[in-house]
Write a protein that holds these residues in place. Structure first.
Motif, PDB file in Angstrom:
ATOM      1  N   VAL A  54       4.841  10.424  -1.897  1.00  0.00           N
ATOM      2  CA  VAL A  54       4.356   9.066  -1.670  1.00  0.00           C
ATOM      3  C   VAL A  54       5.202   8.397  -0.593  1.00  0.00           C
ATOM      4  CG1 VAL A  54       3.414   8.785  -3.996  1.00  0.00           C
ATOM      5  CG2 VAL A  54       5.774   8.081  -3.532  1.00  0.00           C
ATOM      6  N   ALA A  55       4.555   7.515   0.156  1.00  0.00           N
ATOM      7  CA  ALA A  55       5.246   6.805   1.228  1.00  0.00           C
ATOM      8  C   ALA A  55       4.535   5.464   1.457  1.00  0.00           C
ATOM      9  CB  ALA A  55       5.235   7.641   2.508  1.00  0.00           C
ATOM     10  N   PRO A  56       5.299   4.469   1.891  1.00  0.00           N
ATOM     11  CA  PRO A  56       6.752   4.473   2.095  1.00  0.00           C
ATOM     12  C   PRO A  56       7.500   4.291   0.772  1.00  0.00           C
ATOM     13  CG  PRO A  56       5.879   2.314   2.606  1.00  0.00           C
ATOM     14  CD  PRO A  56       4.694   3.168   2.269  1.00  0.00           C
ATOM     15  N   TRP A  57       8.743   4.679   0.754  1.00  0.00           N
ATOM     16  CA  TRP A  57       9.584   4.460  -0.420  1.00  0.00           C
ATOM     17  C   TRP A  57      10.130   3.039  -0.495  1.00  0.00           C
ATOM     18  CZ3 TRP A  57      13.470   8.878  -1.919  1.00  0.00           C
ATOM     19  CH2 TRP A  57      12.737  10.033  -2.261  1.00  0.00           C
ATOM     20  N   ARG A  58      10.254   2.367   0.630  1.00  0.00           N
ATOM     21  CA  ARG A  58      10.998   1.104   0.658  1.00  0.00           C
ATOM     22  C   ARG A  58      10.489   0.079  -0.362  1.00  0.00           C
ATOM     23  NH1 ARG A  58      15.329  -0.285   0.048  1.00  0.00           N
ATOM     24  NH2 ARG A  58      15.815   1.407   1.514  1.00  0.00           N
ATOM     25  N   PRO A  59       9.180  -0.220  -0.443  1.00  0.00           N
ATOM     26  CA  PRO A  59       8.762  -1.208  -1.437  1.00  0.00           C
ATOM     27  C   PRO A  59       8.989  -0.743  -2.864  1.00  0.00           C
ATOM     28  CG  PRO A  59       6.853  -0.215  -0.371  1.00  0.00           C
ATOM     29  CD  PRO A  59       8.054   0.217   0.407  1.00  0.00           C
ATOM     30  N   LEU A  60       8.934   0.565  -3.089  1.00  0.00           N
ATOM     31  CA  LEU A  60       9.220   1.088  -4.423  1.00  0.00           C
ATOM     32  C   LEU A  60      10.698   0.950  -4.769  1.00  0.00           C
ATOM     33  CD1 LEU A  60       7.028   4.288  -4.172  1.00  0.00           C
ATOM     34  CD2 LEU A  60       6.587   2.332  -5.670  1.00  0.00           C
ATOM     35  N   LEU A  61      11.545   1.245  -3.804  1.00  0.00           N
ATOM     36  CA  LEU A  61      12.986   1.085  -4.039  1.00  0.00           C
ATOM     37  C   LEU A  61      13.338  -0.377  -4.292  1.00  0.00           C
ATOM     38  CD1 LEU A  61      14.341   3.475  -1.260  1.00  0.00           C
ATOM     39  CD2 LEU A  61      14.314   3.908  -3.724  1.00  0.00           C
ATOM     40  N   ASP A  62      12.705  -1.285  -3.549  1.00  0.00           N
ATOM     41  CA  ASP A  62      12.957  -2.716  -3.761  1.00  0.00           C
ATOM     42  C   ASP A  62      12.497  -3.152  -5.149  1.00  0.00           C
ATOM     43  OD1 ASP A  62      13.989  -2.844  -1.210  1.00  0.00           O
ATOM     44  OD2 ASP A  62      12.196  -3.758  -0.327  1.00  0.00           O
ATOM     45  N   THR A  88       0.839  -1.195   0.000  1.00  0.00           N
ATOM     46  CA  THR A  88       0.000   0.000   0.000  1.00  0.00           C
ATOM     47  C   THR A  88       0.872   1.242   0.000  1.00  0.00           C
ATOM     48  OG1 THR A  88      -1.814  -1.114   1.145  1.00  0.00           O
ATOM     49  CG2 THR A  88      -1.753   1.288   1.270  1.00  0.00           C
ATOM     50  N   LEU A  89       0.560   2.163  -0.897  1.00  0.00           N
ATOM     51  CA  LEU A  89       1.226   3.458  -0.955  1.00  0.00           C
ATOM     52  C   LEU A  89       0.285   4.539  -0.443  1.00  0.00           C
ATOM     53  CD1 LEU A  89       3.081   3.780  -4.375  1.00  0.00           C
ATOM     54  CD2 LEU A  89       4.088   3.530  -2.098  1.00  0.00           C
ATOM     55  N   ARG A  90       0.829   5.483   0.241  1.00  0.00           N
ATOM     56  CA  ARG A  90       0.071   6.650   0.685  1.00  0.00           C
ATOM     57  C   ARG A  90       0.461   7.846  -0.183  1.00  0.00           C
ATOM     58  NH1 ARG A  90      -1.150   7.469   6.825  1.00  0.00           N
ATOM     59  NH2 ARG A  90      -2.557   5.832   6.124  1.00  0.00           N
ATOM     60  N   ALA A  91      -0.544   8.427  -0.846  1.00  0.00           N
ATOM     61  CA  ALA A  91      -0.347   9.649  -1.633  1.00  0.00           C
ATOM     62  C   ALA A  91      -0.645  10.842  -0.730  1.00  0.00           C
ATOM     63  CB  ALA A  91      -1.256   9.651  -2.843  1.00  0.00           C
ATOM     64  N   ILE A  92       0.356  11.685  -0.528  1.00  0.00           N
ATOM     65  CA  ILE A  92       0.286  12.754   0.474  1.00  0.00           C
ATOM     66  C   ILE A  92       0.238  14.103  -0.238  1.00  0.00           C
ATOM     67  CG2 ILE A  92       1.398  13.741   2.504  1.00  0.00           C
ATOM     68  CD1 ILE A  92       3.011  11.057   2.652  1.00  0.00           C
ATOM     69  N   PRO A  93      -0.846  14.877  -0.044  1.00  0.00           N
ATOM     70  CA  PRO A  93      -0.913  16.202  -0.680  1.00  0.00           C
ATOM     71  C   PRO A  93      -0.123  17.219   0.129  1.00  0.00           C
ATOM     72  CG  PRO A  93      -2.935  15.742   0.540  1.00  0.00           C
ATOM     73  CD  PRO A  93      -2.063  14.508   0.653  1.00  0.00           C
ATOM     74  N   LEU A  94       0.432  18.140  -0.579  1.00  0.00           N
ATOM     75  CA  LEU A  94       0.742  18.230  -1.991  1.00  0.00           C
ATOM     76  C   LEU A  94       2.053  18.976  -2.062  1.00  0.00           C
ATOM     77  CD1 LEU A  94      -0.772  17.230  -4.549  1.00  0.00           C
ATOM     78  CD2 LEU A  94      -1.658  19.512  -4.827  1.00  0.00           C
ATOM     79  N   SER A  95       2.898  18.683  -3.017  1.00  0.00           N
ATOM     80  CA  SER A  95       4.170  19.363  -3.143  1.00  0.00           C
ATOM     81  C   SER A  95       4.406  19.637  -4.623  1.00  0.00           C
ATOM     82  CB  SER A  95       5.297  18.514  -2.531  1.00  0.00           C
ATOM     83  OG  SER A  95       6.506  19.259  -2.461  1.00  0.00           O
ATOM     84  N   ALA A  96       5.627  19.956  -4.972  1.00  0.00           N
ATOM     85  CA  ALA A  96       5.964  20.250  -6.361  1.00  0.00           C
ATOM     86  C   ALA A  96       7.455  20.074  -6.558  1.00  0.00           C
ATOM     87  CB  ALA A  96       5.538  21.672  -6.747  1.00  0.00           C
ATOM     88  N   SER A  97       7.831  19.992  -7.831  1.00  0.00           N
ATOM     89  CA  SER A  97       9.232  20.014  -8.232  1.00  0.00           C
ATOM     90  C   SER A  97       9.444  21.280  -9.046  1.00  0.00           C
ATOM     91  CB  SER A  97       9.562  18.774  -9.062  1.00  0.00           C
ATOM     92  OG  SER A  97       8.848  18.803 -10.300  1.00  0.00           O
ATOM     93  N   ARG A  98      10.554  21.361  -9.750  1.00  0.00           N
ATOM     94  CA  ARG A  98      10.774  22.531 -10.605  1.00  0.00           C
ATOM     95  C   ARG A  98       9.789  22.577 -11.773  1.00  0.00           C
ATOM     96  NH1 ARG A  98      16.136  20.681  -9.154  1.00  0.00           N
ATOM     97  NH2 ARG A  98      15.857  19.060 -10.735  1.00  0.00           N
ATOM     98  N   GLY A  99       9.252  21.397 -12.164  1.00  0.00           N
ATOM     99  CA  GLY A  99       8.416  21.379 -13.363  1.00  0.00           C
ATOM    100  C   GLY A  99       7.052  20.751 -13.212  1.00  0.00           C
TER     101      GLY A  99
END
Length: 235
Positions: A141-149, A124-135
């Motif tokens: 999103v969290a946690p990163w660990r299963p995505l990194l794996d 399960t991923l948690r989508a957390i509002p809200l941020s931005a990048s340069r573009g």
């Protein structure tokens, strides 16, 4: 004319925790807080209307509650004129393995079969509002660990088939974009508009599949067709 490219990993460094949602979200926001100007996402080298490339990604079904949440956020930001991601276009990009035309179907079959033998369980991923990048405007999103794996597994399996990701796991920054900046503009006004949206509740999404897609650009949007699918095991 000078090209304004949203390049390099963002945030530049990973968060101090890859599991704690609050730490991840705060780290993303701190990185955007240091941005003075947003740039045109579409001024990116190596892409044209004819480009077709294979990417691994997670896709969010249109019926997911997260899509309605995304639309609420997009409406609140409509006055900026960003290029909104369509209801059937919400996704989390893992990485690119190569151009269509350079990789045969049999090779994709072998790659996918190998990855299917090594893929781990659903998460399960948690989508957390809200941020931005340069573009782009985006969810943390969290946690990163299963995505990194998952990223590392696909990178290693891909390398055995001569199809590794173009970028190493060390520069992978998981996120889900909801709108793309289409011009240069001061970031301060965007931050002011995002702050009340950061008070919205996060949304949990069950990840059951990963897709190998043929990605293309149509006007100012990304579209894709699914080429192969990995099925994550039930928990």
């Amino acid at each position: 004319m000078q090209r304004t490219v949203d390049s390099g990993p963002f945030p530049p460094s990973p968060p101090p925790s890859t599991t704690d949602p609050a730490v991840i979200a705060a780290h993303d926001w701190a990185a955007f807080d240091a941005v003075e100007k947003m740039v045109d996402h579409w001024e990116r080298p190596g892409w044209s209307g004819d480009t077709r490339a294979y990417y691994w990604m997670l896709t969010i079904p249109e019926e997911s509650p997260l899509v309605g949440h995304m639309r609420q956020c997009q409406r609140a930001l409509a006055h900026f004129g960003f290029d909104d991601i369509a209801p059937d276009g919400l996704h989390l990009t893992l990485g690119r393995i190569g151009l269509v035309g350079e990789i045969g179907g049999d090779r994709l079959d072998r790659l996918t079969a190998d990855a299917q033998q090594r893929v781990s369980g659903r998460f399960t991923l948690r989508a957390i509002p809200l941020s931005a990048s340069r573009g782009a405007i985006r969810y943390s999103v969290a946690p990163w660990r299963p995505l990194l794996d998952l990223y590392q597994m696909l990178h290693e399996v891909g390398a055995r088939h001569g199809l590794p990701f173009r970028k190493p796991a060390a520069v992978f920054r998981p996120h889900m974009g909801i709108a793309y900046s289409n011009r240069t503009l001061p970031a301060a006004g965007v931050r002011a508009a995002l702050r009340p949206l950061r008070e919205l509740d996060p949304v949990d999404v069950l990840v059951e599949q990963a897709h190998l897609v043929v990605l293309r650009r149509e006007a100012r949007a990304y579209r894709w067709n699914v080429a192969r699918t990995l099925h994550l095991a039930p928990c």
